[in-house]
Design a protein around this motif. Structure first.
Motif, PDB file in Angstrom:
ATOM      1  N   SER A 151     110.649-118.159 -66.364  1.00 37.93           N
ATOM      2  CA  SER A 151     110.224-116.857 -66.006  1.00 37.93           C
ATOM      3  C   SER A 151     109.939-116.217 -67.225  1.00 37.93           C
ATOM      4  O   SER A 151     110.407-116.266 -68.413  1.00 37.93           O
ATOM      5  N   ALA A 152     108.678-115.436 -67.193  1.00 37.35           N
ATOM      6  CA  ALA A 152     108.299-114.692 -68.550  1.00 37.35           C
ATOM      7  C   ALA A 152     107.743-113.418 -68.032  1.00 37.35           C
ATOM      8  O   ALA A 152     107.490-112.744 -66.947  1.00 37.35           O
ATOM      9  N   TYR A 153     107.557-112.340 -69.154  1.00 29.56           N
ATOM     10  CA  TYR A 153     107.119-111.103 -68.806  1.00 29.56           C
ATOM     11  C   TYR A 153     105.741-111.301 -68.446  1.00 29.56           C
ATOM     12  O   TYR A 153     104.722-112.017 -68.920  1.00 29.56           O
ATOM     13  N   ALA A 154     105.384-110.278 -67.482  1.00 30.25           N
ATOM     14  CA  ALA A 154     103.808-110.238 -67.163  1.00 30.25           C
ATOM     15  C   ALA A 154     103.039-109.687 -68.313  1.00 30.25           C
ATOM     16  O   ALA A 154     103.403-108.705 -68.896  1.00 30.25           O
ATOM     17  N   ARG A 155     101.769-110.077 -68.512  1.00 30.14           N
ATOM     18  CA  ARG A 155     100.925-109.809 -69.531  1.00 30.14           C
ATOM     19  C   ARG A 155      99.608-109.644 -69.221  1.00 30.14           C
ATOM     20  O   ARG A 155      99.236-110.298 -68.089  1.00 30.14           O
ATOM     21  N   ASN A 196     106.865 -98.506 -63.960  1.00 27.42           N
ATOM     22  CA  ASN A 196     106.835 -97.145 -63.945  1.00 27.42           C
ATOM     23  C   ASN A 196     108.516 -96.594 -64.627  1.00 27.42           C
ATOM     24  O   ASN A 196     108.344 -95.469 -64.931  1.00 27.42           O
ATOM     25  N   GLU A 197     109.456 -97.468 -64.590  1.00 24.55           N
ATOM     26  CA  GLU A 197     110.597 -97.255 -65.243  1.00 24.55           C
ATOM     27  C   GLU A 197     110.831 -97.312 -66.568  1.00 24.55           C
ATOM     28  O   GLU A 197     111.488 -96.849 -67.421  1.00 24.55           O
ATOM     29  N   GLY A 198     109.768 -97.735 -67.412  1.00 23.43           N
ATOM     30  CA  GLY A 198     109.804 -98.236 -68.857  1.00 23.43           C
ATOM     31  C   GLY A 198     110.430 -99.342 -69.324  1.00 23.43           C
ATOM     32  O   GLY A 198     110.394 -99.775 -70.299  1.00 23.43           O
ATOM     33  N   PHE A 199     110.337-100.225 -68.185  1.00 21.65           N
ATOM     34  CA  PHE A 199     110.913-101.641 -68.516  1.00 21.65           C
ATOM     35  C   PHE A 199     109.743-102.766 -68.299  1.00 21.65           C
ATOM     36  O   PHE A 199     109.100-102.536 -67.420  1.00 21.65           O
ATOM     37  N   PRO A 200     109.749-103.769 -68.864  1.00 21.49           N
ATOM     38  CA  PRO A 200     108.626-104.935 -68.944  1.00 21.49           C
ATOM     39  C   PRO A 200     109.030-105.551 -67.423  1.00 21.49           C
ATOM     40  O   PRO A 200     109.985-105.687 -66.986  1.00 21.49           O
ATOM     41  N   LEU A 201     107.761-105.665 -66.904  1.00 17.89           N
ATOM     42  CA  LEU A 201     107.734-106.649 -65.648  1.00 17.89           C
ATOM     43  C   LEU A 201     107.689-108.009 -65.631  1.00 17.89           C
ATOM     44  O   LEU A 201     107.374-108.478 -66.903  1.00 17.89           O
ATOM     45  N   VAL A 202     108.232-108.654 -64.800  1.00 22.47           N
ATOM     46  CA  VAL A 202     108.296-110.184 -64.709  1.00 22.47           C
ATOM     47  C   VAL A 202     107.137-110.735 -63.940  1.00 22.47           C
ATOM     48  O   VAL A 202     106.544-110.280 -63.075  1.00 22.47           O
ATOM     49  N   ALA A 203     106.343-111.826 -64.539  1.00 22.26           N
ATOM     50  CA  ALA A 203     105.422-112.338 -64.034  1.00 22.26           C
ATOM     51  C   ALA A 203     105.673-113.071 -62.655  1.00 22.26           C
ATOM     52  O   ALA A 203     106.902-113.441 -62.543  1.00 22.26           O
ATOM     53  N   SER A 204     104.801-112.890 -61.683  1.00 27.22           N
ATOM     54  CA  SER A 204     104.951-113.426 -60.524  1.00 27.22           C
ATOM     55  C   SER A 204     105.177-115.041 -60.515  1.00 27.22           C
ATOM     56  O   SER A 204     105.996-115.412 -59.461  1.00 27.22           O
ATOM     57  N   GLN A 205     104.715-115.709 -61.370  1.00 28.56           N
ATOM     58  CA  GLN A 205     104.803-117.224 -61.381  1.00 28.56           C
ATOM     59  C   GLN A 205     105.308-117.743 -62.645  1.00 28.56           C
ATOM     60  O   GLN A 205     105.182-116.810 -63.869  1.00 28.56           O
ATOM     61  N   PRO A 206     106.297-118.782 -62.793  1.00 23.58           N
ATOM     62  CA  PRO A 206     106.686-119.211 -63.969  1.00 23.58           C
ATOM     63  C   PRO A 206     105.414-119.714 -65.029  1.00 23.58           C
ATOM     64  O   PRO A 206     104.461-120.087 -64.678  1.00 23.58           O
TER      65      PRO A 206
END
Length: 948
Positions: free
Chosen positions: A736-740, A750-760
């Motif tokens: 898993s990685a942050y979404a970019r 929207n809460e100010g934290f990084p999103l996680v990418a949907s795919q590995p």
């Protein structure tokens, strides 16, 4: 049908022979000593490359082998680097990773004119002519032993020599090591000792004990709590409450460390009896050690009996034989990841909970800080884990020189190895709530027969060598697995469910080697061409596996000043990997589990060879150079080797139809470079300094995959794993990685934290930039010091240990960062605008699920766990002093060596808790995955060697 073909080929192989002329030959002798303790190294194999002619060093490290100019001597020793030395009129220095013999090259004293003059000299003036040039024959006993002649009887055409009985030499050796093993704090993950078990509750931090089901250590500070003195199953002092609400007894900071200081002993007793042509040796070794928890004692015993008999300068058979047998029992093995899981449970335990108080509650249930985990003492007290290994080897080899040009060698061996693994955890254990046991037995029997035919012919400048070799093996595998599930409390009897798997496999293989070597100008230039054939009763056959090699000694050709040797080589070859009947790589067993399910891990999804598998085919290219040269009076040896190996049809487990099967799944190319430099400097009359540097780098890449999938996981977990991906390094880490966005900006929610990418995503490459080994040896008279450094630059490792400890609030990092407020993550929001939302990493007003670490789950975002795998480790330090009593006939002891040693004494890594020498669950393909792996172990000890 294949078995019939094997038999016909074994019986019908035609060995071809060619004629040639005569060349220089002689006997190379020497002594090999260990730089660790200065003692001679027995058992070093010295073999003429490409032949079966070879010897082993005796108990004094001495060897003597008949060879010719241009041949290559191969020196092999267990756990040492194999070294090849070209036989020239200027003998090379010999070095390896652990022993060195420096020889100053010299030119022959005699020239051809001198030899011819001696042969033509009139010797009739002597009453007893030299037997070597006399027309008379004489009886030989091993060789011409002029110093042992008892009586001479001269007849018309014969001289009968009577010898005194050969002396018998006895030698006894005793080697002993006693070491203490321990774990340094700097090699362990950093755990926090400030905060208690608990979490935010009703807008404030609260202690939440084991009965609440809370696993986190995000409670209040320990120094803000005290005991209330109540009867409480989980602490003899009562529950923890806020200061002022209890009995005034301050909270305790409990030490739940499980890794302890232990000991290890290693004792070897050796006896040898030898004559001029025979040697009988007996070796017995006993090793004992306590496990890392200082609970279980493990023992191993090893015995070897060998007998060698040689008839030098005689056509009689020479014999080499030995029996080896032994057994070892490890009473705390890492079967089914038991050691990893014990560390996970120990390090996850809050600082406010004591595992040592008891592991069993009054109702016989397990006492633990949370029902999703185990008390480590419960695991250590209620298991049936052990691994036992027994082996037996019988070996017989003989050889005969039929003429000056033809010799035949053959060998027979039988090997039996039986490995038994026992595992069991009682019911009420997290991961095995109903109890579980497994008993696995793997027995291997191998019969091997080798027949080697060698023909050599040479004149003063040219040489021809022809080798034909048959290598036949008959293998038998017996496999048995019994699993039981569902036991009564604290029992492994009468399981409710039984699963049994039995398998029996047989295979016959035949390797056929034919090799032709042509040497020019005393083998200054040498060409070798040949072919290997591989025939199997299970898999497909490969009859055409050609190889070609070129060697040249440029120093001899051009007589380069200040160079003692300048050898170059180039080779190319086709070959196949000989697969094992039992697939030993267990890395696939955890791939169906999440890290949070690791307590359920077992390694019993075993795989076997089948006729559905094709052979792994290899094509290799290599070239290199070996330089020996002087700078002033100091000798240097430099080796460089480049290799390029392409493996077609690499075999890995693949998940298909809810099961793992072995498949020829990928083609992999591995390119690399290895360099070494060694020297020996004389600082003063008695002081020597010998530095050695060994540099290596390689890059393994996947060129194709035989699958519709884009990647093939080979080790790790279902969420983070090592993979085969076309165009990437073999074993690329995916997780898993942050979404970019398209500009590689992290996307913020929207809460100010990084999103996680949907795919590995591909998040790491475990292959290092390079490795460097450095050995520094110092010798002053009989005092010796050796320091070995192991250095790695680059490579990535997934440190899942840190992410889990962050999630639970047990890491020092989580303690340091929990108070961070108004932090703005760098990135853009989902509309592509710069993020400006401040966040608190842990606000008691919010639910624990909003915590900076908890929000991403048990193992967090895998990308954040990627660490630099670089390290510098002082791998060993050895200090020894040798007392030599050979000149003192009055003493019973011939040699005495005393020494001190230290292993892994100091290690520098890029992150806390790095374990450079351990893989996930100790499986083969799991390098670069750290999930509660056993930390690096340090050891210091004393060494005693006695020879009488």
């Amino acid at each position: 049908m294949k078995n019939q073909l094997l038999k016909k080929l074994c019986m019908g192989l035609v060995m071809f022979v060619s004629a040639n002329l005569f060349a220089q030959e002689g006997i190379v002798s020497g002594t090999i000593n260990s730089e660790v303790d200065g003692l001679p190294l027995p058992g070093v194999s010295v073999i003429v490359k490409g032949t079966t002619r070879g010897v082993q060093t005796d108990f004094d490290g001495n060897y003597s082998i008949k060879c010719k100019v241009g041949e290559t001597l191969v020196f092999k020793y267990i756990a040492m680097t194999t070294k090849e030395v070209r036989v020239t009129s200027k003998m090379l220095g010999l070095d390896s990773n652990d022993f060195f013999v420096d020889q100053i090259p010299i030119k022959p004293i005699e020239n051809d004119a001198y030899k011819n003059a001696i042969k033509t000299k009139d010797l009739t003036q002597f009453n007893v002519p030299s037997l070597d040039i006399s027309n008379r024959t004489y009886n030989k006993v091993n060789n011409y032993q002029y110093d042992r002649i008892k009586e001479i009887q001269v007849k018309d055409n014969k001289v009968d020599l009577t010898y005194f009985n050969s002396d018998i030499y006895f030698e006894i050796k005793f080697n002993s090591k006693f070491g203490t093993q321990f774990f340094k704090d700097e090699n362990l993950p950093k755990l926090q000792s400030v905060y208690a078990q608990g979490a935010s509750l009703n807008g404030e931090l609260a202690f939440l004990g084991a009965e609440t089901g809370n696993p986190f250590s995000y409670g209040p500070k320990l120094n803000n709590l005290e005991f209330d003195g109540s009867i409480y199953d989980y602490d003899v002092n009562g529950q923890l409450v806020a200061l002022g609400n209890g009995n005034g007894i301050a909270s305790n900071l409990y030490d739940n460390a499980v890794l302890q200081t232990t000991y290890k002993t290693d004792n070897t007793l050796s006896f040898s009896a030898s004559t001029d042509g025979s040697i009988l040796e007996l070796n017995y070794t006993n090793t004992q050690f306590k496990d890392v928890f200082n609970r279980e004692k493990s023992v191993s015993d090893f015995m070897k009996i060998s007998f060698n008999q040689s008839y030098r300068n005689s056509k009689k058979l020479s014999w080499e034989s030995y029996l080896k047998f032994g057994k070892n029992r490890d009473n705390q093995p890492n079967v089914n990841g038991f050691l990893n899981n014990t560390l996970l449970n120990a390090w996850a335990t809050p600082a406010s909970f004591s595992n040592a108080q008891n592991s069993i509650l009054a109702n016989s249930m397990q006492r633990r800080f949370n029902t999703s985990f185990n008390n480590p003492n419960w695991l250590l007290d209620n298991n049936r884990n052990s691994e036992k290994n027994k082996f037996f080897v019988a070996y017989l080899k003989n050889g005969i020189d039929l003429s000056e040009t033809v010799n035949i060698h053959n060998s027979l061996s039988y090997t039996r190895n039986k490995d038994t693994q026992n595992f069991g955890l009682v019911n009420n254990s997290a991961g095995f709530e109903d109890g579980y046991s497994s008993d696995k037995t793997i027995e291997k029997n191998v019969f091997n027969a080798i027949l080697d035919f060698e023909y050599e012919s040479h004149d003063r400048k040219n040489e021809i060598q022809i080798i034909s070799k048959l290598d036949f093996s008959a293998e038998n595998l017996i496999y048995n697995l019994n699993e039981g599930i569902g036991f009564n409390s604290f029992s492994f009897e009468n399981p409710q469910t039984i699963n049994t798997i039995n398998n029996r496999l047989n295979r016959n293989t035949l390797r056929i080697l034919n090799k032709f070597t042509y040497g020019l100008n005393y083998s200054d230039v040498e060409f070798t061409i040949g072919n290997n054939s591989y025939i199997s009763s299970v898999q497909n056959n490969k009859l055409a596996l050609p190889f070609l090699q070129f060697n040249a000694d440029l120093e001899r050709i051009f007589d380069i000043y200040n160079f003692s040797n300048f050898n170059i080589y180039a080779s190319t070859s086709f070959d196949v990997n000989n697969p094992s009947l039992f697939y030993n790589n267990q890395s696939h067993n955890s791939l169906t589990l999440l890290p949070s399910q690791s307590l359920n891990y077992t390694a019993n999804n075993d795989l076997f060879l089948s006729d559905a598998l094709d052979l792994e085919e290899k094509q290799s290219y290599a070239f290199g150079v070996d330089l020996g040269f002087y700078i002033g009076n100091t000798y240097f040896n430099f080796d460089l080797d480049y290799f390029n190996t392409q493996t077609k049809g690499s075999v890995f487990p693949v998940f298909e139809n809810s099961n793992y099967v072995l498949k020829n799944i990928a083609d992999i190319t591995n390119k690399g470079l290895e360099m070494s430099l060694h020297s020996r400097l004389r600082i003063s009359e008695d002081f020597y300094y010998s530095p050695t540097f060994v540099f290596s780098t390689n890059r393994a890449k996947v060129t194709s995959i035989n699958s519709d999938e884009e990647r093939v996981p080979i080790a790790g977990f279902s969420s983070v794993s090592k993979n085969l991906i076309v165009g990437e390094s073999a074993g690329a880490i995916v997780g898993s990685a942050y979404a970019r966005d398209s500009q590689n900006n992290i996307i913020i929610d929207n809460e100010g934290f990084p999103l996680v990418a949907s795919q590995p995503q591909i998040i790491g490459d475990p292959i290092p930039d390079f490795n460097l080994g450095v050995k520094q040896s110092f010798a002053w008279k009989d005092l010796k010091l050796k320091v070995v450094l192991d250095i790695q630059k680059g490579g990535d490792v997934w440190n899942g240990t840190q992410n889990v400890l962050n999630y639970l609030g047990r890491s020092q990092q989580s303690a340091n960062e929990r108070t961070i407020t108004n932090f703005i993550f760098s990135g853009v929001n989902q509309q592509g605008q710069q993020n400006t939302i401040p966040v608190d990493f842990y606000n008691p007003q919010n639910d624990i699920s909003q915590n900076r670490f908890v929000r991403y789950g048990f193992s967090g975002v895998d990308e954040t766990a990627i660490q630099d795998a670089s390290y510098v480790n002082i791998k060993s330090i050895d200090l020894s002093y040798n007392f030599d009593f050979d000149d003192d006939r009055s003493t019973f002891i011939r040699e005495l060596t005393l020494g001190l040693y230290a292993n892994n004494l100091i290690t520098w890594t890029k992150f806390d808790g790095a374990s450079p020498y351990r893989n996930l669950y100790d499986t083969s393909s799991s390098l670069g995955l750290n999930f509660f792996n056993m930390p690096i172990t340090s050891e210091v000890g004393f060494m005693l060697n006695i020879k009488i």
